[in-house]
Enzyme design. Structure first.
Site: not given
Ligand code: BDR
Ligand code: CA
Length: 388
Positions: A238
Site C-alpha cells: 500500500h
Molecule cells: C493502510 O493501512 C495500514 O495498515 C497500512 O500501513 C496502509 O497505510 C492500508 O489500508
C-alpha cells in the site's frame, strides 16, 4: 537534477517501513524527516520504529514524534496485522544515538516547509492527524506545501469496513480537514494498492542482494508472507505504491474528482466520497489514482533508474496481466541489448528487480548484476482479505 524535498508522515507499520526504505533509496527525492503518528500500532512504537530505521540505515533524516490519538473517537483497532510493535517479528537495534527532534511533528513540518520555501512535498501513509494539527496550528502552511501524496481511502470499497479504508477510518475528521485544505494532492487508495502484492519469490530475490536495506525489506516481507499463509492480509505494498506515485506519477492513471470524507453514519464513517460522476457539482480537489499505466513505466534504457517504484508498479502490472490474460499490454519494442530476456513478463521482472536493488543500495547498475537465472513470475494468490 535536484532532489525534491519530502517529509514522510507514517504509522510504521510493515509496508510503511518498506515505503521508507524505497524513498530513502530514490534518486528523485530527499527525505528530510520522518514524522510518526498513531495508527497501525501506538505512537510509542511508530516513533521508535522510525528512529530505529534511521539509526540502522545511518540515514541523515530527522525524526519527530506525533499524535497519539485521533480526533475521531476511535479505539480498539490495534491488532496483529503488523505484529504487536509494527515491524512484524523484526526487531531493529535500538538507535539510542538518534535523538527525536525537540519539535513535535506539526512543528517540524512547519519549520521544514518554511526552509524549503514552497518546495516541500508530503508523503502521508498513515492517519492524517499530524497534518490536520499542523494545518490547524499554522493555517498559512497550506501555501507552503507543494503537494501531498497520500495512501488512504478508496473510490470503491474499504478494508476496515465495507466502505472505509484503514488510514481514513482511524481519523476521518483529520482526513476531512486535510483534503479540504486546498493543497494539491494525489490519493493512492485501495483502488490501486490492492493490486500491489509481493510473494515469496520476490522476497528471496530481494534477500539475495545481501545489503542491509535489502535484507531488512526481505525480513519484513517474509513476515508479511507468513501472515498471509496464516489467513491474514497479503504482502500488499500500500504505502510503497504511494511512494511510487510520488516518484513516477505518470505511471498512475489519475482523475480529478471532488473528494470528501464521511465523518458520521452508522456504517460509513471514514468512507471517502469520491464524486466520480460530478453529482455534487463541486470542483475537483483531489487527483485520484484509479489505474496503472503500463506504457508510462520507465523503459529498459533507464536501467539505472534508481527506485523501488518501478519494481512495485511492475509487480502490479504483472499481476494485472496474469489475472487478465486478454489485456493487451505492450510486448515491444525492446532494445536489442535486452533481447536475451525471453518474455515481456521476464523483462518487467528483471527491470523491477534491478530497480529495487538500485533503490536499496543507492547505487547505479552494478557489473555483478546480470539477468537472474529464474525469470518465472509466480502471481500472488488473489486472496485479498480485509486487513482487520
Ligand atoms: C493502510 O493501512 C495500514 O495498515 C497500512 O500501513 C496502509 O497505510 C492500508 O489500508
Ligand atoms: Ca501505513
Amino acid at each position: 537534477m535536484e532532489k525534491r524535498p519530502f517529509i514522510i508522515d507514517c504509522d510504521t507499520g510493515t509496508d510503511d517501513a518498506i515505503a521508507i526504505l524505497a524513498a530513502l533509496g530514490s534518486d528523485a527525492i530527499r527525505v528530510r524527516a520522518l514524522t510518526s503518528v498513531n495508527g497501525n500500532v501506538n505512537e510509542n512504537f511508530t516513533s521508535r520504529n522510525n528512529r530505529d530505521l534511521v539509526g540502522y540505515l545511518g540515514a541523515d533524516v530527522e525524526v519527530a514524534r506525533g499524535a497519539k490519538i485521533p480526533f475521531y473517537p476511535r479505539a480498539g483497532y490495534y491488532d496483529a496485522t503488523h505484529g504487536s510493535e509494527g515491524l512484524g517479528d523484526v526487531t531493529l537495534p535500538a538507535a539510542e544515538n538518534v535523538p527525536f527532534t525537540k519539535e513535535t511533528a506539526p512543528e517540524l513540518i512547519r519549520r521544514i516547509a518554511e526552509e524549503e520555501e514552497g518546495r516541500l512535498e508530503l508523503l502521508v501513509v498513515g492517519p492524517m492527524t499530524n497534518i490536520a494539527i499542523a494545518l490547524s496550528m499554522y493555517p498559512e502552511l497550506k501555501e507552503k506545501i507543494r503537494h501531498i501524496w497520500f495512501m488512504g481511502g478508496a473510490a470503491l470499497g474499504g478494508n476496515m469496513t465495507p466502505t472505509a479504508e484503514f488510514n481514513i477510518w482511524v481519523d476521518p475528521v483529520a482526513a476531512k480537514l486535510v483534503i479540504a485544505s486546498g493543497i494539491p494532492m494525489t490519493m493512492v487508495g485501495l483502488d490501486v494498492t490492492l493490486k500491489a502484492a509481493l510473494n515469496r519469490e520476490d522476497e528471496q530475490e530481494i534477500r539475495s542482494f545481501g545489503n542491509k536495506g535489502a535484507v531488512l525489506a526481505a525480513d519484513i516481507l517474509d513476515y508479511m508472507i507468513r501472515r498471509y499463509a496464516d489467513g491474514g492480509e497479503d504482502a500488499l505494498m500500500h504505502d510503497a505504491l504511494a511512494a511510487a506515485a510520488a516518484v513516477c506519477p505518470q505511471c498512475l492513471v489519475c482523475h480529478d474528482y471532488f473528494v470528501d470524507v464521511e465523518c458520521q453514519g452508522e456504517y460509513t464513517a471514514g468512507h471517502t466520497m469520491v464524486d466520480r460522476r460530478g453529482r455534487t457539482g463541486k470542483k475537483p480537489n483531489v487527483s485520484v489514482a484509479m489505474e496503472l499505466d503500463a506504457m508510462a513505466l520507465p523503459q529498459p534504457k533507464v536501467l539505472n533508474f534508481t527506485s523501488v517504484m518501478t519494481w512495485v508498479l511492475g509487480s502490479t502490472l504483472i499481476y494485472i496481466r496474469m489475472m487478465s490474460p486478454h489485456l493487451a499490454l505492450p510486448t515491444s519494442p525492446m532494445p536489442s541489448a535486452f533481447s536475451i530476456l525471453p518474455t515481456f513478463r521476464g523483462f518487467w521482472k528483471w527491470s523491477m528487480t534491478l530497480s529495487l536493488y538500485n533503490a536499496i543500495v543507492g547505487s547505479s547498475l552494478s557489473n555483478q548484476m546480470g539477468p537472474p537465472a529464474r525469470l518465472q513470475f509466480v502471481p500472488h494468490r488473489g486472496h485479498l482479505p480485509q486487513i482487520r
